[in-house]
Design a protein around this motif. Structure first.
Motif, PDB file in Angstrom:
ATOM      1  N   ASP A 214      80.133   8.981  35.975  1.00  0.00           N
ATOM      2  CA  ASP A 214      80.172   7.768  35.174  1.00  0.00           C
ATOM      3  C   ASP A 214      81.165   6.770  35.780  1.00  0.00           C
ATOM      4  O   ASP A 214      81.700   6.985  36.872  1.00  0.00           O
ATOM      5  CB  ASP A 214      80.524   8.097  33.722  1.00  0.00           C
ATOM      6  CG  ASP A 214      81.896   8.750  33.586  1.00  0.00           C
ATOM      7  OD1 ASP A 214      82.672   8.769  34.574  1.00  0.00           O
ATOM      8  OD2 ASP A 214      82.200   9.245  32.489  1.00  0.00           O
ATOM      9  N   HIS A 215      81.415   5.672  35.084  1.00  0.00           N
ATOM     10  CA  HIS A 215      82.262   4.616  35.656  1.00  0.00           C
ATOM     11  C   HIS A 215      83.716   5.049  35.786  1.00  0.00           C
ATOM     12  O   HIS A 215      84.476   4.437  36.549  1.00  0.00           O
ATOM     13  CB  HIS A 215      82.158   3.355  34.791  1.00  0.00           C
ATOM     14  CG  HIS A 215      82.866   3.463  33.472  1.00  0.00           C
ATOM     15  ND1 HIS A 215      82.317   4.152  32.387  1.00  0.00           N
ATOM     16  CD2 HIS A 215      84.059   2.993  33.048  1.00  0.00           C
ATOM     17  CE1 HIS A 215      83.147   4.081  31.366  1.00  0.00           C
ATOM     18  NE2 HIS A 215      84.205   3.396  31.733  1.00  0.00           N
ATOM     19  N   ASN A 216      84.116   6.096  35.072  1.00  0.00           N
ATOM     20  CA  ASN A 216      85.485   6.624  35.193  1.00  0.00           C
ATOM     21  C   ASN A 216      85.607   7.693  36.265  1.00  0.00           C
ATOM     22  O   ASN A 216      86.696   8.240  36.468  1.00  0.00           O
ATOM     23  CB  ASN A 216      85.932   7.205  33.846  1.00  0.00           C
ATOM     24  CG  ASN A 216      86.147   6.125  32.803  1.00  0.00           C
ATOM     25  OD1 ASN A 216      86.633   5.039  33.118  1.00  0.00           O
ATOM     26  ND2 ASN A 216      85.784   6.407  31.549  1.00  0.00           N
ATOM     27  N   GLY A 217      84.505   8.005  36.953  1.00  0.00           N
ATOM     28  CA  GLY A 217      84.533   9.048  37.966  1.00  0.00           C
ATOM     29  C   GLY A 217      84.338  10.443  37.405  1.00  0.00           C
ATOM     30  O   GLY A 217      84.461  11.427  38.129  1.00  0.00           O
ATOM     31  N   ARG A 218      84.037  10.533  36.116  1.00  0.00           N
ATOM     32  CA  ARG A 218      83.823  11.842  35.504  1.00  0.00           C
ATOM     33  C   ARG A 218      82.478  12.412  35.933  1.00  0.00           C
ATOM     34  O   ARG A 218      81.471  11.722  35.902  1.00  0.00           O
ATOM     35  CB  ARG A 218      83.891  11.734  33.980  1.00  0.00           C
ATOM     36  CG  ARG A 218      83.752  13.064  33.240  1.00  0.00           C
ATOM     37  CD  ARG A 218      84.001  12.866  31.761  1.00  0.00           C
ATOM     38  NE  ARG A 218      83.032  11.962  31.178  1.00  0.00           N
ATOM     39  CZ  ARG A 218      81.871  12.349  30.641  1.00  0.00           C
ATOM     40  NH1 ARG A 218      81.550  13.634  30.628  1.00  0.00           N
ATOM     41  NH2 ARG A 218      81.047  11.458  30.125  1.00  0.00           N
ATOM     42  N   MET A 219      82.469  13.661  36.358  1.00  0.00           N
ATOM     43  CA  MET A 219      81.251  14.303  36.841  1.00  0.00           C
ATOM     44  C   MET A 219      80.303  14.569  35.678  1.00  0.00           C
ATOM     45  O   MET A 219      80.643  15.256  34.722  1.00  0.00           O
ATOM     46  CB  MET A 219      81.587  15.603  37.565  1.00  0.00           C
ATOM     47  CG  MET A 219      80.374  16.272  38.205  1.00  0.00           C
ATOM     48  SD  MET A 219      79.701  15.326  39.582  1.00  0.00           S
ATOM     49  CE  MET A 219      81.028  15.561  40.785  1.00  0.00           C
ATOM     50  N   LEU A 220      79.077  13.997  35.770  1.00  0.00           N
ATOM     51  CA  LEU A 220      78.054  14.242  34.762  1.00  0.00           C
ATOM     52  C   LEU A 220      77.143  15.397  35.146  1.00  0.00           C
ATOM     53  O   LEU A 220      76.681  16.143  34.301  1.00  0.00           O
ATOM     54  CB  LEU A 220      77.214  12.985  34.551  1.00  0.00           C
ATOM     55  CG  LEU A 220      77.983  11.731  34.128  1.00  0.00           C
ATOM     56  CD1 LEU A 220      77.037  10.544  34.041  1.00  0.00           C
ATOM     57  CD2 LEU A 220      78.688  11.953  32.805  1.00  0.00           C
ATOM     58  N   PHE A 221      76.877  15.537  36.464  1.00  0.00           N
ATOM     59  CA  PHE A 221      76.034  16.629  36.962  1.00  0.00           C
ATOM     60  C   PHE A 221      76.281  16.801  38.451  1.00  0.00           C
ATOM     61  O   PHE A 221      76.443  15.826  39.187  1.00  0.00           O
ATOM     62  CB  PHE A 221      74.549  16.334  36.710  1.00  0.00           C
ATOM     63  CG  PHE A 221      73.634  17.448  37.168  1.00  0.00           C
ATOM     64  CD1 PHE A 221      73.452  18.579  36.393  1.00  0.00           C
ATOM     65  CD2 PHE A 221      72.976  17.375  38.384  1.00  0.00           C
ATOM     66  CE1 PHE A 221      72.614  19.603  36.812  1.00  0.00           C
ATOM     67  CE2 PHE A 221      72.141  18.389  38.812  1.00  0.00           C
ATOM     68  CZ  PHE A 221      71.961  19.514  38.022  1.00  0.00           C
ATOM     69  N   ASP A 222      76.299  18.043  38.901  1.00  0.00           N
ATOM     70  CA  ASP A 222      76.463  18.339  40.326  1.00  0.00           C
ATOM     71  C   ASP A 222      75.741  19.653  40.595  1.00  0.00           C
ATOM     72  O   ASP A 222      76.243  20.723  40.256  1.00  0.00           O
ATOM     73  CB  ASP A 222      77.948  18.441  40.690  1.00  0.00           C
ATOM     74  CG  ASP A 222      78.149  18.696  42.180  1.00  0.00           C
ATOM     75  OD1 ASP A 222      77.201  18.440  42.953  1.00  0.00           O
ATOM     76  OD2 ASP A 222      79.242  19.141  42.574  1.00  0.00           O
ATOM     77  N   GLY A 223      74.550  19.582  41.178  1.00  0.00           N
ATOM     78  CA  GLY A 223      73.808  20.809  41.422  1.00  0.00           C
ATOM     79  C   GLY A 223      72.434  20.519  41.977  1.00  0.00           C
ATOM     80  O   GLY A 223      72.098  19.392  42.349  1.00  0.00           O
ATOM     81  N   LEU A 224      71.629  21.573  42.038  1.00  0.00           N
ATOM     82  CA  LEU A 224      70.286  21.503  42.620  1.00  0.00           C
ATOM     83  C   LEU A 224      69.269  21.227  41.510  1.00  0.00           C
ATOM     84  O   LEU A 224      69.215  21.934  40.516  1.00  0.00           O
ATOM     85  CB  LEU A 224      69.941  22.814  43.331  1.00  0.00           C
ATOM     86  CG  LEU A 224      68.635  22.849  44.109  1.00  0.00           C
ATOM     87  CD1 LEU A 224      68.685  21.868  45.274  1.00  0.00           C
ATOM     88  CD2 LEU A 224      68.352  24.261  44.626  1.00  0.00           C
ATOM     89  N   LEU A 225      68.467  20.169  41.706  1.00  0.00           N
ATOM     90  CA  LEU A 225      67.410  19.817  40.765  1.00  0.00           C
ATOM     91  C   LEU A 225      66.087  20.330  41.327  1.00  0.00           C
ATOM     92  O   LEU A 225      65.646  19.901  42.390  1.00  0.00           O
ATOM     93  CB  LEU A 225      67.357  18.300  40.581  1.00  0.00           C
ATOM     94  CG  LEU A 225      66.529  17.778  39.396  1.00  0.00           C
ATOM     95  CD1 LEU A 225      67.130  18.250  38.086  1.00  0.00           C
ATOM     96  CD2 LEU A 225      66.470  16.269  39.420  1.00  0.00           C
ATOM     97  N   LYS A 226      65.466  21.297  40.620  1.00  0.00           N
ATOM     98  CA  LYS A 226      64.232  21.902  41.108  1.00  0.00           C
ATOM     99  C   LYS A 226      63.064  20.928  40.991  1.00  0.00           C
ATOM    100  O   LYS A 226      63.102  19.988  40.209  1.00  0.00           O
ATOM    101  CB  LYS A 226      63.921  23.178  40.321  1.00  0.00           C
ATOM    102  CG  LYS A 226      64.961  24.270  40.514  1.00  0.00           C
ATOM    103  CD  LYS A 226      64.571  25.530  39.755  1.00  0.00           C
ATOM    104  CE  LYS A 226      65.577  26.644  39.959  1.00  0.00           C
ATOM    105  NZ  LYS A 226      65.215  27.869  39.213  1.00  0.00           N
ATOM    106  N   GLN A 227      62.030  21.176  41.795  1.00  0.00           N
ATOM    107  CA  GLN A 227      60.857  20.299  41.795  1.00  0.00           C
ATOM    108  C   GLN A 227      60.216  20.266  40.414  1.00  0.00           C
ATOM    109  O   GLN A 227      60.009  21.288  39.775  1.00  0.00           O
ATOM    110  CB  GLN A 227      59.835  20.755  42.831  1.00  0.00           C
ATOM    111  CG  GLN A 227      58.606  19.852  42.934  1.00  0.00           C
ATOM    112  CD  GLN A 227      57.686  20.264  44.049  1.00  0.00           C
ATOM    113  OE1 GLN A 227      57.897  21.300  44.678  1.00  0.00           O
ATOM    114  NE2 GLN A 227      56.667  19.466  44.323  1.00  0.00           N
ATOM    115  N   GLY A 228      59.917  19.062  39.946  1.00  0.00           N
ATOM    116  CA  GLY A 228      59.320  18.866  38.641  1.00  0.00           C
ATOM    117  C   GLY A 228      60.340  18.670  37.523  1.00  0.00           C
ATOM    118  O   GLY A 228      59.977  18.230  36.445  1.00  0.00           O
TER     119      GLY A 228
END
Length: 280
Positions: A214-228
């Motif tokens: 987000d705009h504060n640098g807070r991690m919203l998601f970090d990982g592998l997004l599978k197909q679909g």
């Protein structure tokens, strides 16, 4: 006694250039050290996780999640330590069996064509049933209209008046327009608040590693997004994205589809705000 070169002198010289050339991981590590950078420095600059940087420098590409992601990380790390990404990727392809051939799209379209052909008889039956229903409805309407006309004539002759209750009977049908409540999946975020930025990331073309803050640098998601699979992120002013394989991703920003033609395997860093995408 023969005069001339001995058989040993006629043997071809051994090409030691390939043996002297360092591996991909070692070349990246040497360039990083020469640039005076630590693994933490490279990870912060490229957003590639520290564990993956260590693994690549040790020529272990398994944590990357596949050759496509490995090429993307190699390209990103090479730029960070001022090496030529093209030569390192070419060396990686040579050491790992070369770049895989793209999957032909024709079989996929052929598979889609086969399905309607199998359902052909069902459509024919449905068409026949529809024709029969239309003919029956027309006949019924004509019969009912003639019968109603005769009743009206008889009522006029007898001096009877039509009761208003019969004309008021269709009133309940006024509630029918409220029935459609479904929404298309592509416009699921179209109703997002206008005072916020909403980003939907969909792995339509294959799996991809993504990172969102987000705009504060807070991690919203970090990982592998599978197909679909898909993820939706929302913030009051700004969303920062990193796409490990941008060519496999489809983006919807503030309810609108982003038409950027990202390359397969390319790592993209994107930022979207409440005003994106810009009009025109």
């Amino acid at each position: 006694m023969s005069i001339g070169n001995s058989p040993e002198d006629e043997r071809p010289f051994q090409d030691v250039s390939e043996e002297a050339r360092p591996s991909v991981g070692r070349a990246l590590k040497q360039a990083r050290i020469a640039a005076g950078l630590t693994v933490d420095d490279v990870s912060s600059a490229t957003r590639v996780r520290i564990a993956i940087v260590h693994a690549i420098e040790a020529d272990d590409f398994a944590p990357c999640g596949g050759d496509v992601y490995a090429r993307g990380h190699i390209r990103t790390l090479a730029r960070a330590v001022r090496l030529d990404p093209a030569s390192l990727i070419a060396q990686f392809d040579a050491e790992h069996g070369g770049r895989p051939a793209p999957t032909p799209a024709a079989p996929l379209f052929e598979a889609e064509r086969i399905r309607p052909e199998r359902r052909g008889p069902n459509w024919t039956a449905a068409m026949v049933a529809a024709i029969v229903a239309v003919v029956g409805f027309v006949g019924f309407t004509a019969f009912k209209g003639g019968h109603s006309g005769n009743d009206a004539k008889s009522q006029v002759a007898e001096g009877a008046t039509t009761t208003p209750s019969k004309t008021a009977s269709p009133a309940p049908t006024k509630d029918k327009p409220a029935a459609p409540t479904s929404e298309a999946s592509d416009s699921a975020i179209a109703a997002a608040p206008q005072d916020k930025v909403t980003v939907q990331v969909s792995a339509a073309g294959g799996r991809s590693w993504i990172s969102a803050k987000d705009h504060n640098g807070r991690m919203l998601f970090d990982g592998l997004l599978k197909q679909g699979a898909s993820k939706t992120f929302q913030d009051s002013s700004k969303i920062n994205l990193i796409l490990g394989d941008a060519g496999a991703i489809q983006l919807y920003v503030n309810g609108k589809k982003i038409e950027d033609n990202f390359q397969k395997g390319a790592v993209e860093r994107l930022t979207y705000t409440k005003g994106d995408p810009e009009a025109g």
